[in-house]
Design a protein around this motif. Sequence first.
Motif, short mmCIF file in Angstrom:
data_model
loop_
_atom_site.label_atom_id
_atom_site.label_comp_id
_atom_site.label_asym_id
_atom_site.label_seq_id
_atom_site.Cartn_x
_atom_site.Cartn_y
_atom_site.Cartn_z
N THR A 57 0.82 -1.21 0.00
CA THR A 57 0.00 0.00 0.00
C THR A 57 0.85 1.26 0.00
O THR A 57 0.38 2.31 -0.41
N ASN A 58 2.10 1.17 0.48
CA ASN A 58 2.97 2.33 0.54
C ASN A 58 4.42 1.84 0.53
O ASN A 58 4.75 0.86 1.16
N ILE A 59 5.27 2.57 -0.20
CA ILE A 59 6.69 2.24 -0.25
C ILE A 59 7.48 3.43 0.26
O ILE A 59 7.30 4.55 -0.22
N GLN A 60 8.32 3.17 1.26
CA GLN A 60 9.19 4.20 1.81
C GLN A 60 10.62 3.84 1.45
O GLN A 60 10.87 2.86 0.74
N GLU A 61 11.58 4.61 1.95
CA GLU A 61 12.97 4.38 1.57
C GLU A 61 13.48 3.01 2.02
O GLU A 61 14.06 2.27 1.24
N GLN A 62 13.25 2.65 3.29
CA GLN A 62 13.73 1.38 3.82
C GLN A 62 12.61 0.43 4.20
O GLN A 62 12.87 -0.73 4.49
N PHE A 63 11.38 0.91 4.20
CA PHE A 63 10.25 0.10 4.66
C PHE A 63 9.17 0.02 3.60
O PHE A 63 9.08 0.86 2.70
N VAL A 64 8.34 -1.00 3.74
CA VAL A 64 7.18 -1.19 2.88
C VAL A 64 5.99 -1.46 3.79
O VAL A 64 6.11 -2.20 4.76
N ILE A 65 4.86 -0.87 3.49
CA ILE A 65 3.64 -1.14 4.25
C ILE A 65 2.77 -2.04 3.39
O ILE A 65 2.45 -1.71 2.24
#
Length: 94
Positions: A57-65
């Motif tokens: 649902t969301n992609i961040q620099e080091q994390f994924v939701i």
Amino acid sequence: MPNTVLTILYVVFLLGMFYVAMYIPDRAKKKKFNKMLSEMRVNDKVVTTGGIMGQITNIQEQFVIIQTGPDKVKIKIKKEAIATVETRKADNQK
């Protein structure tokens, strides 16, 4: 004296074969994994190394939701914890 030179060459040869057998395939595998992580998109389906299946649902620099289950629970995980990515079929047709 010639025996020591042959022994040294033999050891160097064995170390070279060890490098070829161990590090080169590992480097290729790591390159493929990093490419998979860089090509992840929102709405792709993923499976984590722990066996959790969900949709991004969301992609961040080091994390994924990811969103899992019928209750739509959202979990924040590290990108490195993703084992496989199933891309959307619409992206594959382009």
